[in-house]
Design an enzyme around this catalytic site. Structure first.
Site, PDB file in Angstrom:
ATOM      1  N   GLU A 115       0.854  -1.191   0.000  1.00 15.69           N
ATOM      2  CA  GLU A 115       0.000   0.000   0.000  1.00 15.69           C
ATOM      3  C   GLU A 115       0.890   1.241   0.000  1.00 15.69           C
ATOM      4  OE1 GLU A 115      -2.715   2.402   3.216  1.00 15.69           O
ATOM      5  OE2 GLU A 115      -2.850   0.206   3.250  1.00 15.69           O
ATOM      6  N   THR A 168      -3.941   6.242   1.991  1.00 17.18           N
ATOM      7  CA  THR A 168      -4.171   7.639   2.370  1.00 17.18           C
ATOM      8  C   THR A 168      -4.815   8.406   1.213  1.00 17.18           C
ATOM      9  OG1 THR A 168      -2.070   7.418   3.585  1.00 17.18           O
ATOM     10  CG2 THR A 168      -3.181   9.525   3.729  1.00 17.18           C
ATOM     11  N   LYS A 215     -11.262  -1.369   6.601  1.00 17.44           N
ATOM     12  CA  LYS A 215     -10.088  -1.153   7.452  1.00 17.44           C
ATOM     13  C   LYS A 215     -10.539  -0.590   8.794  1.00 17.44           C
ATOM     14  CE  LYS A 215      -7.137   2.390   6.936  1.00 17.44           C
ATOM     15  NZ  LYS A 215      -5.969   3.213   6.520  1.00 17.44           N
TER      16      LYS A 215
END
Length: 208
Positions: A34, A65, A125
């Site tokens: 990621e 993000t 998440k």
């Protein structure tokens, strides 16, 4: 991502730093990557890695993000195979659905989890997971028994087993795995990755 078991959350100091840190993770058998968009030129790094590993079906490259739909589109066009956000965004979910790319939003409350599921997220998440503890997953599976959960934040070799015991689908690991990369200690990143990978392999082959 389930097969990968771990997603390395990389926040590099430059494109080259992010790239080499990701390469070290993959060399250590942590093949879920990621790339955080707080890293410089994150889309460049994503494009490089996706091209390099295009024939390796075990390696999965995504973007993290991602705060808005515009950033999601940039990442997707660079080849990101999944999009991760620290919070849930309807517009980002719609953008990812439009391109058929999995959206993994950060959620904290049952309301956020339900919203994310309503907008098509297959994986949620839990962030920051260090604040809620591993039992949060088994609790959230009460009202949402089929939700796939990726805890992220505060995962270590000492507590990773507890997260899987309580129902984690996949684990997101940042600083405890990749922090040596910021000092260009890539061999240490590789060793960390090997330790995490070996731990997950043992855990997944244990019947609880």
């Amino acid at each position: 991502m389930y097969q990968a078991g771990i997603v390395a959350v990389i926040r590099g100091t430059s494109d080259e730093n992010s790239y080499k840190t990701a390469k070290a993770c993959i060399a250590g058998n942590v093949v879920g990557i990621e790339l955080a968009f707080t890293s410089p030129d994150a889309e460049v790094t994503i494009r490089r890695l996706v091209h390099e590993y295009k024939d390796d079906t075990h390696v999965v490259i995504g973007a993290g993000t991602v705060l808005d739909s515009q950033t999601a589109r940039i990442a997707i066009l660079a080849g990101a195979q999944f999009i991760v956000s620290p919070s849930f965004s309807e517009e980002t979910a719609k953008e990812c659905n439009l391109y058929g790319v999995p959206y993994i939003p950060g959620c904290y409350s049952p309301t956020e989890v339900q919203d994310a599921l309503t907008f098509g997220s297959d994986l949620i998440k839990i962030f920051p997971s260090s604040l809620v503890g591993s039992k949060y997953i088994s609790e959230i599976h009460g009202p949402f028994p089929y939700v796939n959960v990726m805890p992220s934040g505060g995962i270590t070799l000492d507590n990773i087993e507890e997260w899987f015991k309580n129902g984690a689908f996949v684990i997101g690991v940042g600083g405890n795995l990749v922090s040596p990369g910021k000092e260009e200690k890539y061999e240490l990143v590789k060793k960390n990755a090997q330790c995490f990978s070996e731990s997950v392999y043992k855990i997944k082959n244990t019947n609880y």
